[in-house]
Design a protein around this motif. Sequence first.
Motif, PDB file in Angstrom:
ATOM      1  N   ASP A   1      -6.801  -7.806  -2.417  1.00 26.88           N
ATOM      2  CA  ASP A   1      -7.212  -6.648  -2.642  1.00 26.88           C
ATOM      3  C   ASP A   1      -7.836  -6.982  -4.139  1.00 26.88           C
ATOM      4  OD1 ASP A   1      -6.922  -3.907  -1.109  1.00 26.88           O
ATOM      5  OD2 ASP A   1      -5.326  -3.290  -1.534  1.00 26.88           O
TER       6      ASP A   1
ATOM      7  N   HIS B   1       1.009  -1.254  -0.025  1.00 23.61           N
ATOM      8  CA  HIS B   1       0.293  -0.454   0.030  1.00 23.61           C
ATOM      9  C   HIS B   1       1.399   1.776   0.012  1.00 23.61           C
ATOM     10  CE1 HIS B   1      -4.227  -0.909   0.013  1.00 23.61           C
ATOM     11  NE2 HIS B   1      -4.004  -2.360   1.088  1.00 23.61           N
ATOM     12  N   PHE B   2       1.837   0.944   1.219  1.00 24.74           N
ATOM     13  CA  PHE B   2       2.865   2.121   0.943  1.00 24.74           C
ATOM     14  C   PHE B   2       3.512   2.257  -0.362  1.00 24.74           C
ATOM     15  CE2 PHE B   2       6.823   4.136   1.445  1.00 24.74           C
ATOM     16  CZ  PHE B   2       6.600   5.642   1.962  1.00 24.74           C
ATOM     17  N   ALA B   3       3.873   1.448  -1.407  1.00 28.40           N
ATOM     18  CA  ALA B   3       4.169   1.639  -2.705  1.00 28.40           C
ATOM     19  C   ALA B   3       3.106   1.393  -3.522  1.00 28.40           C
ATOM     20  CB  ALA B   3       5.176   0.046  -2.721  1.00 28.40           C
ATOM     21  N   ALA B   4       1.741   2.061  -3.119  1.00 27.78           N
ATOM     22  CA  ALA B   4       0.620   2.568  -4.818  1.00 27.78           C
ATOM     23  C   ALA B   4       0.397   1.223  -4.784  1.00 27.78           C
ATOM     24  CB  ALA B   4       0.865   3.251  -5.131  1.00 27.78           C
ATOM     25  N   LEU B   5       0.884   0.119  -4.764  1.00 32.38           N
ATOM     26  CA  LEU B   5       0.074  -1.878  -4.827  1.00 32.38           C
ATOM     27  C   LEU B   5      -0.582  -2.203  -4.657  1.00 32.38           C
ATOM     28  CD1 LEU B   5       3.816  -2.703  -6.415  1.00 32.38           C
ATOM     29  CD2 LEU B   5       2.610  -1.726  -7.269  1.00 32.38           C
TER      30      LEU B   5
END
Length: 107
Positions: free
Chosen positions: A65, A56-60
């Motif tokens: 999800d 999530h931090f890396a927007a993946l």
Amino acid sequence: MLRGVVSEPPPPRPPLWTLPLRVVTDHYRTDRLVEMLATVQSLRAAVEDVQGAVLHFAALPTRQDVRKLRRRVGGLRRRVAELDLALARLERARAPHADEVSRAPRG
């Protein structure tokens, strides 16, 4: 070693692949096995949580999800299939009426 005394060789070690079987069949270690399995499960959950936070931090997207998205896409596909069938039924029901309208005299 004493002189004149022949020592026996140590017993052969069992193969490593028999270790899980020995752990499972040893009834004295049942509580320990359950404890180890619980620890492994909690570690696995912790690793997935950390992995999810990093992703999530890396927007993946995380594995969770992707699973949710797959479920939603599957539901949408089923709904589209239902709508296709309903549309086909409506078109078949209208088909005889369309022939009558096209044959009617224009005036």
